[in-house]
Design a protein around this motif. Structure first.
Motif, PDB file in Angstrom:
ATOM      1  N   HIS A 210     -42.871 -65.527 -16.949  1.00  0.00           N
ATOM      2  CA  HIS A 210     -41.920 -66.337 -16.193  1.00  0.00           C
ATOM      3  C   HIS A 210     -40.524 -66.077 -16.765  1.00  0.00           C
ATOM      4  O   HIS A 210     -40.382 -65.959 -17.977  1.00  0.00           O
TER       5      HIS A 210
ATOM      6  N   HIS B 150     -44.835 -73.698  -8.895  1.00  0.00           N
ATOM      7  CA  HIS B 150     -45.590 -73.806 -10.083  1.00  0.00           C
ATOM      8  C   HIS B 150     -44.592 -73.803 -11.212  1.00  0.00           C
ATOM      9  O   HIS B 150     -44.281 -72.830 -11.804  1.00  0.00           O
TER      10      HIS B 150
ATOM     11  N   HIS C  41     -45.821 -69.079  -3.836  1.00  0.00           N
ATOM     12  CA  HIS C  41     -46.599 -67.913  -4.260  1.00  0.00           C
ATOM     13  C   HIS C  41     -47.565 -67.472  -3.159  1.00  0.00           C
ATOM     14  O   HIS C  41     -47.809 -66.285  -2.967  1.00  0.00           O
TER      15      HIS C  41
ATOM     16  N   GLU D 139     -41.670 -65.174  -9.559  1.00  0.00           N
ATOM     17  CA  GLU D 139     -41.273 -66.542  -9.929  1.00  0.00           C
ATOM     18  C   GLU D 139     -39.928 -66.907  -9.298  1.00  0.00           C
ATOM     19  O   GLU D 139     -39.761 -68.013  -8.796  1.00  0.00           O
TER      20      GLU D 139
ATOM     21  N   HIS E  89     -43.282 -74.782  -5.108  1.00  0.00           N
ATOM     22  CA  HIS E  89     -43.190 -73.505  -5.829  1.00  0.00           C
ATOM     23  C   HIS E  89     -44.541 -72.773  -5.773  1.00  0.00           C
ATOM     24  O   HIS E  89     -44.600 -71.575  -5.461  1.00  0.00           O
TER      25      HIS E  89
HETATM   26 ZN   LIG Z   1     -44.854 -69.593 -10.370  1.00  0.00          ZN
END
Ligand SMILES: [Zn+2]
Length: 431
Positions: free
Chosen positions: A399, A425, A277, A355, A273
Motif C-alpha cells: 500500500h 479497504h 477493488h 490502492e 474502497h
Molecule cells: Zn485496498
C-alpha cells in the motif's frame, strides 16, 4: 562446489544483504524523524502518537531483520546438506516417503518461524497495546492451523507427487489445472469451513450502518452474500475489513475493531474502497495474474525436475531418478526463492497503483474527506509510520505510504463520481 550450488549461494546472500540494507535504511530514516510530526499532519497527529509509531516501526523492523537472517540460514542449511539428511532419515515406498519429506520440511520451516511469531505477538504487539491473544488462544490457533494445513496439504502433496510420477512429461500442466480449480473452490470453503473455526461471524446488527452500506452496494450494482462482523478483537486491536469470494457468494466482513472506532461515514469509505477493488477489476486481474504466474512457475519446475544436473548440482545425485520427485521439488522451491524478491517488487508496484485507484473510487462514492479521515485514524490506531524510507517503501509496501494516499485524495478533492466512473479497504496493511 557444484556451479548450481554456488549460484544459489551467491543469489541468496545478495538478496539477503540487500534486504538487511533496506531494513537498516528504514530504521534510520524513521528514527531520525521520530521527534518531528510532518508539517501536513501537525494538527492531526500528536507528538506522542508520532513517537509511538516510530518506536513500533523500528521494533518490528529489527524483528524482521532477525527473521530474514534465520530464513537465509535455513535456506542455506537445506541447500548444503539438509535436504539429503532429511531424505536419508525417511524410508518407505517412494510416494509416502516423498509426502513425509515435504511435510517434514514444512514443519521445520514453521518451527523456525515460531519464535519470531511469539516475540512479535507477546513482546512487540503487547508492548504497544495491540495484542489481545492469550498464550492459550495462541496455542489453540497454532494447533488448529497445523491440523487444517495437514488435512489439506497431505492429500494435495500426495496427488501432486502421484501426478509427477505417473502423468509423464506434461504432469505440471495437470497440476496447474488442478491448482486453478482449487483457487476457485478455496474462497467459499474458507468462508464456510475454515474461517469459522477461528472467529465468530455475525450479520451486521447496526441497522443504520447496514442501510447505509446496502445503499452503497445498490448504487454500485454490487451483489453480496451479506454483511458480517468478525470478532477480531479476540486477538488484536487492529481494525480492518475485507471482501471475499466471487459471483453471488461474495461476502463483506468488517472487523468489530473497525466498527468500534470509526464513525459510519468512515466505515462507508472503507467499504467503498474495497468495492473499488472489485469495480476496477483488481480482484479479477489479481486472480488471472496468479493463474499466469502459477503456469510459468510450474512449467519451469516441470522442465527443471527433468534435468539430471538439478539434483547433482545440489549434491543429491545419488537419489535414483524414479524416486527423486520430492527432493527435486524441494530444490526447485529453493531456486524459486531467488525469483521472489523481483516478483514481490513488481507485485507491490501493481498493488500500490490499485490502492490509489480504489481510494479515488471511494472518494467518488463516499467523499474524499471520510476516506482521508479513515486513513488517518487507521494510521494512528495501528501506529503506522508517516515517514517511511522511500526506497524501503518502494520495495516492500503493498500500500502506498499514508501521506501519499492522503495527498492524492486532497489534491483530487471530492470528484462528483458515480459508480461507473469511480470508489475504498483502508486496510491496516500500510506496509
Ligand atoms: Zn485496498
Amino acid at each position: 562446489m557444484p556451479p548450481l550450488l554456488a549460484i544459489f549461494l551467491a543469489g541468496t546472500l545478495v538478496w539477503s544483504a540487500l534486504s538487511l540494507w533496506l531494513s537498516r535504511r528504514q530504521i534510520r530514516h524513521v528514527a531520525a524523524r521520530r521527534e518531528r510530526v510532518p508539517a501536513d499532519f501537525a494538527a492531526l497527529v500528536s507528538a506522542e502518537e508520532h513517537r509511538r509509531a516510530a518506536d513500533y516501526t523500528v521494533a518490528r523492523e529489527r524483528l524482521s531483520m532477525l527473521r530474514e537472517l534465520a530464513g537465509t540460514l535455513l535456506a542455506l542449511g537445506w541447500a548444503f546438506g539438509g535436504i539429503g539428511l532429511l531424505w536419508a532419515a525417511l524410508g518407505g515406498p517412494a510416494l509416502w516417503r516423498g509426502v513425509a519429506f515435504l511435510l517434514a520440511m514444512a514443519v521445520v520451516e514453521r518451527l523456525v518461524a515460531l519464535p519470531f511469531r511469539l516475540w512479535g505477538t507477546f513482546a512487540i504487539e503487547a508492548r504497544f497495546g495491540f495484542n489481545r491473544t492469550t498464550p492459550a488462544l495462541f496455542a489453540r490457533d497454532l494447533l488448529k492451523g497445523s491440523a487444517i494445513s495437514l488435512l489439506i496439504g497431505a492429500p494435495l502433496l500426495f496427488a501432486g507427487l502421484w501426478v509427477m510420477r505417473h502423468a509423464g512429461g506434461l504432469w505440471w500442466l495437470y497440476a496447474w489445472a488442478g491448482l486453478v480449480v482449487l483457487m476457485l473452490v478455496a474462497p467459499p470453503v474458507y468462508v464456510r469451513l475454515i474461517a469459522p473455526r477461528f472467529n465468530r461471524f455475525t450479520p451486521l446488527a447496526d441497522a443504520g450502518l447496514r442501510a447505509r452500506l446496502e445503499a452503497l452496494l445498490a448504487r454500485c450494482g454490487f451483489r453480496s452474500d451479506g454483511l458480517f462482523t468478525m470478532d477480531a478483537s479476540r486477538r488484536s486491536t487492529r481494525g480492518n475489513a475485507y471482501f471475499i469470494g466471487f459471483g453471488r457468494t461474495k461476502r463483506i466482513v468488517l472487523f468489530d475493531t473497525l466498527l468500534e472506532r470509526h464513525p459510519p461515514e468512515e466505515i462507508e469509505a472503507v467499504v467503498a474502497h474495497e468495492l473499488g477493488h472489485f469495480r476496477r477489476g483488481h480482484v479479477l486481474w489479481g486472480m488471472l495474474r496468479g493463474v499466469a504466474i502459477l503456469f510459468v512457475v510450474l512449467a519451469g519446475i516441470g522442465w527443471l525436475a527433468r534435468q539430471p544436473w538439478l539434483l547433482a548440482g545440489f549434491g543429491l545425485g545419488a537419489i535414483p531418478p524414479a524416486e527423486a520427485a520430492a527432493p527435486a521439488l524441494a530444490v526447485c522451491m529453493l531456486l524459486a526463492g531467488l525469483l521472489s524478491p523481483p516478483m514481490e517488487l513488481l507485485g507491490n508496484a501493481i498493488s500500490r497503483r490499485h490502492e490509489f485507484e480504489a481510494d479515488a473510487f471511494a472518494a467518488g462514492q463516499a467523499g474524499a474527506a471520510p476516506m482521508v479521515a479513515a486513513l488517518l485514524r487507521l494510521a494512528r490506531d495501528n501506529a503506522s509510520s508517516l515517514t517511511p524510507d522511500p526506497l524501503y517503501a518502494l520495495a516492500h509496501f503493498s500500500h502506498p505510504p499514508v501521506p501519499l494516499r492522503i495527498a492524492r485524495l486532497r489534491a483530487a478533492g471530492a470528484p462528483a463520481g458515480d459508480c461507473q466512473e469511480t470508489v475504498a479497504h483502508a486496510a491496516a496493511r500500510q506496509g
